[in-house]
Design an enzyme around this catalytic site. Structure first.
Site, PDB file in Angstrom:
ATOM      1  N   GLU A 255       0.809  -1.215   0.000  1.00 23.92           N
ATOM      2  CA  GLU A 255       0.000   0.000   0.000  1.00 23.92           C
ATOM      3  C   GLU A 255       0.846   1.271   0.000  1.00 23.92           C
ATOM      4  OE1 GLU A 255      -3.520   2.111   2.702  1.00 23.92           O
ATOM      5  OE2 GLU A 255      -2.329   0.449   3.503  1.00 23.92           O
TER       6      GLU A 255
ATOM      7  N   ARG B 288      -4.053 -28.830  25.986  1.00 21.32           N
ATOM      8  CA  ARG B 288      -3.904 -27.380  26.121  1.00 21.32           C
ATOM      9  C   ARG B 288      -4.725 -26.626  25.089  1.00 21.32           C
ATOM     10  NH1 ARG B 288       2.609 -27.360  26.866  1.00 21.32           N
ATOM     11  NH2 ARG B 288       2.681 -27.395  29.148  1.00 21.32           N
TER      12      ARG B 288
ATOM     13  N   ARG C  65      -1.207 -21.693  25.797  1.00 16.64           N
ATOM     14  CA  ARG C  65       0.111 -21.375  25.269  1.00 16.64           C
ATOM     15  C   ARG C  65      -0.068 -20.568  23.982  1.00 16.64           C
ATOM     16  NH1 ARG C  65       1.158 -22.531  29.590  1.00 16.64           N
ATOM     17  NH2 ARG C  65       2.689 -24.027  30.408  1.00 16.64           N
TER      18      ARG C  65
ATOM     19  N   THR D  85       2.307  -7.976  -1.133  1.00 12.53           N
ATOM     20  CA  THR D  85       2.004  -7.995   0.300  1.00 12.53           C
ATOM     21  C   THR D  85       1.571  -9.392   0.695  1.00 12.53           C
ATOM     22  OG1 THR D  85       0.462  -7.263   2.029  1.00 12.53           O
ATOM     23  CG2 THR D  85      -0.303  -7.075  -0.234  1.00 12.53           C
TER      24      THR D  85
ATOM     25  N   THR E  46       4.087   1.734  -0.787  1.00  9.64           N
ATOM     26  CA  THR E  46       4.915   1.854  -1.982  1.00  9.64           C
ATOM     27  C   THR E  46       4.080   2.239  -3.193  1.00  9.64           C
ATOM     28  OG1 THR E  46       6.499   0.235  -1.138  1.00  9.64           O
ATOM     29  CG2 THR E  46       6.497   0.606  -3.506  1.00  9.64           C
TER      30      THR E  46
ATOM     31  N   ASP F 263      -0.198  -9.949   3.155  1.00 10.81           N
ATOM     32  CA  ASP F 263      -1.538  -9.818   3.720  1.00 10.81           C
ATOM     33  C   ASP F 263      -2.647  -9.986   2.686  1.00 10.81           C
ATOM     34  OD1 ASP F 263      -0.490  -9.384   6.212  1.00 10.81           O
ATOM     35  OD2 ASP F 263      -0.726  -7.203   6.164  1.00 10.81           O
TER      36      ASP F 263
ATOM     37  N   GLU G 250      -3.026 -10.616  13.902  1.00  9.12           N
ATOM     38  CA  GLU G 250      -2.438  -9.628  14.810  1.00  9.12           C
ATOM     39  C   GLU G 250      -3.320  -8.397  14.989  1.00  9.12           C
ATOM     40  OE1 GLU G 250       1.173  -7.810  13.335  1.00  9.12           O
ATOM     41  OE2 GLU G 250       0.531  -8.110  11.263  1.00  9.12           O
TER      42      GLU G 250
END
Length: 343
Positions: A104, A163, A267, A126, A106, A128, A223
């Site tokens: 984006e 877990r 974890r 990218t 660039t 993404d 993220e």
């Protein structure tokens, strides 16, 4: 013709394949020369460059991750202030056209340069996969493959210890990596930036799964995923020098909250830059090569102010003005498909 080429923003599997394709196409098809500028836009500002020749060394970079030209982020204000230096660098090196490869930021800079009279053809990059006017960007397939392999490996250790495992993957504003890796890796839940999550719902799904006698739970977390405001609060990370939000580790904070609420051992694995590094997949090598070839053809036709784009199985040209008009985010219909596999 002398063509300048640079790689901007974060590194990405397939960048070297684009560089190789541009150099080979320029040399074999047109008898043109390619000059590589080091460290992204900084190379143009500081006139740091190298001649790229169609030889055995260039052929060998097809399988390498990263970029042989290096990359760096440059503040947009510094780039605008440096327009006279950029023009001088291009003139000094007798550059007839520029091929910037990037995401984006660039492509936004490439559009601005094009408006300023610099002959430009952009190449989208990218992991993404969030550039709206191309079906896929190279690097995405490699990132998904890396994330999927990690999830595959975590299933066995999570089951052995009964877990909850949270796997944080890249995806600041778009959850494509999380969505695809979650489906491919058989995750029991996936959280994406497009759909705020409720911690109570996450905990309920975990408890239901263990109540059925299942021995582990894996959740893929982009993220940029965020909880509903009333669900839990995330630590604020502020804004960096480029105006980007600084993320503070949503998976770890969610894991702490799950342990506090239901007492299950959690974890967290943050894949981070491993998704960007290493050898690109065959798919990304092919797509990157096609992008490089078609960008070089466009330069020689004089089709400036455009970007190469994958549409179906064809490589087309689309205006740079449209490249960053909006991000390609995960539609809720696609997230609904993934959620059918939750639990």
């Amino acid at each position: 013709m002398r063509i300048g080429i640079l790689t901007g923003g974060g590194d990405c599997p397939g960048l070297n394949a684009v560089i190789r394709a541009v150099v080979r196409t320029a040399d074999r098809r047109y008898g043109s020369t390619v000059v590589g500028f080091r460290d992204g836009w900084r190379g143009l500002l500081e006139d740091s460059h190298t001649l790229l020749e169609a030889n055995e060394r260039i052929d060998r970079i097809l399988t390498r991750g990263g970029t042989i030209l290096g990359t760096a982020r440059v503040n947009p204000s510094r780039l605008r202030e440096g327009l006279p230096r950029i023009r001088q660098t291009l003139a000094d090196n007798e550059i007839d056209a520029l091929i910037p490869i990037g995401g984006e930021g660039t492509l936004t800079a490439a559009h601005w340069l094009s408006q300023s009279g610099v002959p430009v053809v952009g190449v989208p990059k990218t992991i993404d996969n969030d550039i709206a006017i191309t079906d896929v960007t190279f690097g995405f397939d490699t990132a998904v493959s890396v994330a999927t392999e990690a999830i595959d490996r975590l299933h066995t250790t999570a089951e052995s210890h009964q877990r909850v495992m949270l796997v944080e993957v890249m995806g600041r504003h778009a959850g494509w990596i999380a969505l695809h890796a979650g489906i491919a890796g058989g995750a029991h839940m996936t959280l994406v930036p497009e759909e705020p999550f409720d911690v109570d719902d996450v905990c309920a799904l975990i408890e239901d799964r263990f109540a059925r006698g299942d021995k582990h739970f894996i959740c893929v977390v982009a993220e940029g995923a965020a909880p509903k405001p009333e669900s839990m609060a995330l630590r604020e990370g502020g804004i960096d020098e480029f105006g980007h939000k600084i993320f503070t580790g949503v998976a770890q904070q969610l894991g702490d909250e799950i342990e506090r609420r239901i007492g299950k051992e959690v974890r967290t694995t943050v894949l981070g830059y491993t998704q960007r590094g290493g050898t690109p997949t065959a798919y990304d090598r092919v797509l990157a090569t096609r992008f490089g070839l078609h960008a070089t053809d466009a330069v020689h036709r004089g089709d400036f102010g455009n970007m190469v784009s994958l549409r179906g199985t064809s490589i087309d040209l689309v205006p740079l003005a449209d490249a960053t008009r909006e991000l390609k985010r995960v539609p809720l219909t696609r997230y609904a498909e993934a959620s059918a596999m939750f639990g």
